[in-house]
Design a protein around this motif. Structure first.
Motif, short mmCIF file in Angstrom:
data_model
loop_
_atom_site.label_atom_id
_atom_site.label_comp_id
_atom_site.label_asym_id
_atom_site.label_seq_id
_atom_site.Cartn_x
_atom_site.Cartn_y
_atom_site.Cartn_z
N VAL A 1 7.14 -5.85 23.20
CA VAL A 1 6.42 -5.90 24.47
C VAL A 1 4.94 -5.55 24.30
CG1 VAL A 1 8.46 -5.46 25.87
CG2 VAL A 1 7.05 -3.54 25.14
N GLY A 2 4.51 -5.34 23.07
CA GLY A 2 3.11 -5.02 22.81
C GLY A 2 2.42 -6.17 22.11
N GLU A 3 1.28 -5.88 21.56
CA GLU A 3 0.50 -6.90 20.87
C GLU A 3 0.34 -6.62 19.39
OE1 GLU A 3 -3.20 -7.29 22.92
OE2 GLU A 3 -2.25 -7.70 24.83
N GLU A 4 1.00 -5.58 18.90
CA GLU A 4 0.80 -5.16 17.51
C GLU A 4 1.65 -5.93 16.51
OE1 GLU A 4 0.67 -0.91 16.87
OE2 GLU A 4 0.52 -0.65 19.03
N GLY A 5 2.58 -6.73 16.96
CA GLY A 5 3.45 -7.42 16.03
C GLY A 5 4.31 -6.42 15.27
N THR A 6 4.49 -6.67 13.98
CA THR A 6 5.37 -5.80 13.19
C THR A 6 4.66 -4.58 12.62
OG1 THR A 6 4.95 -7.07 11.19
CG2 THR A 6 6.84 -7.75 12.53
N ALA A 7 3.34 -4.51 12.75
CA ALA A 7 2.58 -3.43 12.10
C ALA A 7 3.07 -2.04 12.50
CB ALA A 7 1.09 -3.58 12.38
N ALA A 8 3.23 -1.79 13.79
CA ALA A 8 3.65 -0.46 14.26
C ALA A 8 5.07 -0.15 13.79
CB ALA A 8 3.56 -0.37 15.78
N LEU A 9 5.94 -1.15 13.81
CA LEU A 9 7.32 -0.93 13.37
C LEU A 9 7.37 -0.66 11.87
CD1 LEU A 9 10.31 -0.79 14.02
CD2 LEU A 9 10.39 -3.29 13.88
N ASP A 10 6.61 -1.41 11.09
CA ASP A 10 6.60 -1.17 9.64
C ASP A 10 6.06 0.22 9.31
OD1 ASP A 10 7.79 -3.56 8.87
OD2 ASP A 10 5.88 -4.61 8.72
N GLU A 11 5.00 0.64 9.98
CA GLU A 11 4.47 1.99 9.75
C GLU A 11 5.48 3.05 10.17
OE1 GLU A 11 1.89 3.09 8.12
OE2 GLU A 11 1.02 1.12 7.74
N ALA A 12 6.20 2.80 11.27
CA ALA A 12 7.22 3.76 11.70
C ALA A 12 8.33 3.86 10.67
CB ALA A 12 7.79 3.34 13.05
N ARG A 13 8.70 2.73 10.06
CA ARG A 13 9.74 2.76 9.03
C ARG A 13 9.28 3.55 7.80
NH1 ARG A 13 11.20 -3.46 10.22
NH2 ARG A 13 13.01 -3.11 11.55
N ALA B 1 7.06 3.35 -2.32
CA ALA B 1 8.27 2.52 -2.26
C ALA B 1 8.52 2.01 -0.85
CB ALA B 1 9.48 3.31 -2.76
N ALA B 2 8.33 2.86 0.15
CA ALA B 2 8.53 2.44 1.54
C ALA B 2 7.52 1.36 1.93
CB ALA B 2 8.44 3.64 2.47
N ARG B 3 6.29 1.53 1.49
CA ARG B 3 5.26 0.52 1.80
C ARG B 3 5.57 -0.79 1.08
NH1 ARG B 3 1.49 1.85 4.87
NH2 ARG B 3 1.12 3.99 5.46
N GLN B 4 6.07 -0.73 -0.14
CA GLN B 4 6.44 -1.95 -0.85
C GLN B 4 7.63 -2.63 -0.16
OE1 GLN B 4 6.90 -0.19 -4.73
NE2 GLN B 4 4.93 -0.99 -5.42
N TRP B 5 8.58 -1.84 0.29
CA TRP B 5 9.74 -2.37 1.00
C TRP B 5 9.30 -3.15 2.24
CZ3 TRP B 5 12.21 0.94 5.17
CH2 TRP B 5 13.27 0.27 5.80
N ARG B 6 8.32 -2.62 2.95
CA ARG B 6 7.88 -3.24 4.19
C ARG B 6 6.77 -4.26 3.96
NH1 ARG B 6 11.76 -3.82 6.33
NH2 ARG B 6 10.47 -4.86 7.85
N GLY B 7 6.37 -4.48 2.72
CA GLY B 7 5.33 -5.46 2.43
C GLY B 7 3.93 -4.96 2.74
N LEU C 1 11.34 -6.99 -2.76
CA LEU C 1 10.42 -7.52 -3.75
C LEU C 1 10.98 -8.78 -4.44
CD1 LEU C 1 9.07 -4.23 -5.37
CD2 LEU C 1 7.90 -5.73 -3.73
N ARG C 2 12.30 -8.89 -4.52
CA ARG C 2 12.94 -10.08 -5.09
C ARG C 2 12.79 -11.29 -4.18
NH1 ARG C 2 16.68 -10.20 -9.13
NH2 ARG C 2 17.69 -11.95 -8.10
N GLY C 3 12.68 -11.04 -2.88
CA GLY C 3 12.61 -12.14 -1.94
C GLY C 3 13.99 -12.71 -1.65
#
Length: 193
Positions: free
Chosen positions: A105-117, A139-145, A171-173
């Protein structure tokens, strides 16, 4: 985990998350299962096609619960019972709720969710008595791209083996046969790389 309601939570997890949780040490496995089950519940509450108001109402319930001490949570909700060990780190889970709201419902796309993860992984590491959070954050940042893969990936503490599996599979895709992906997941779970 002989409680049937808890087993239902585990059975409802996607295969990769179920496998990842199975590689967590017994002491931290409830933390992982609680996190994965909450992700499932929030994703369902905020799934595409739902009215934005309904998404916000469903997420508000979780935000309100996670804003309270676990001792005040309603009894009878198996997921809340599973999340009670997260009590000292409820803020990280609440940020996850905010991330889902921003996604849908926001405009941030996945950025906020990835940071929360990423924040949830750091909180989970803290709850697991891990002192050096630097490799966990990477590792968490790599997991979330959010960070590139680096050669010679730093191994993670045993309590974070599920994250090693998630990172490695991300990372394997998506390529490769299902059998090879399964073998890769098993290897990541067993040795962490």
């Amino acid at each position: 985990m002989h409680n049937p309601a808890m087993q239902d939570l585990i059975d409802g997890l996607p295969p990769l998350e179920r496998l990842a949780a199975s590689y967590a040490p017994a002491a931290t496995r409830p933390l992982w299962i609680g996190y994965f089950a909450l992700e499932q519940r929030l994703a369902d509450a905020a799934r595409d096609g739902r009215d934005a108001i309904m998404i916000q109402l469903r997420l508000a319930w979780w935000r309100d619960r996670l804003g309270e001490d676990a001792a005040r949570w309603p009894k009878g909700e198996p997921l809340l019972a599973m999340l009670s060990p997260w009590n000292p780190a409820r803020a990280a889970l609440s940020a996850l709720v905010d991330g889902y709201e921003a996604l849908h419902v926001g405009e941030e796309g996945t950025a906020a969710l990835d940071e929360a993860r990423v924040g949830v992984m750091l909180a989970l590491a803290g709850l697991s008595d891990i002192v050096d959070l630097t490799p966990v954050e990477l590792a968490a940042r790599q997991w979330r791209g959010l960070a590139p893969s680096t050669p010679g990936i730093t191994p993670l503490p045993r309590a974070m083996r599920p994250l090693a599996l998630l990172r490695g599979m991300a990372l394997r895709g998506e390529g490769g046969s299902p059998a090879l992906r399964f073998l890769a997941a098993l290897r990541l779970g067993l040795i962490g790389r």
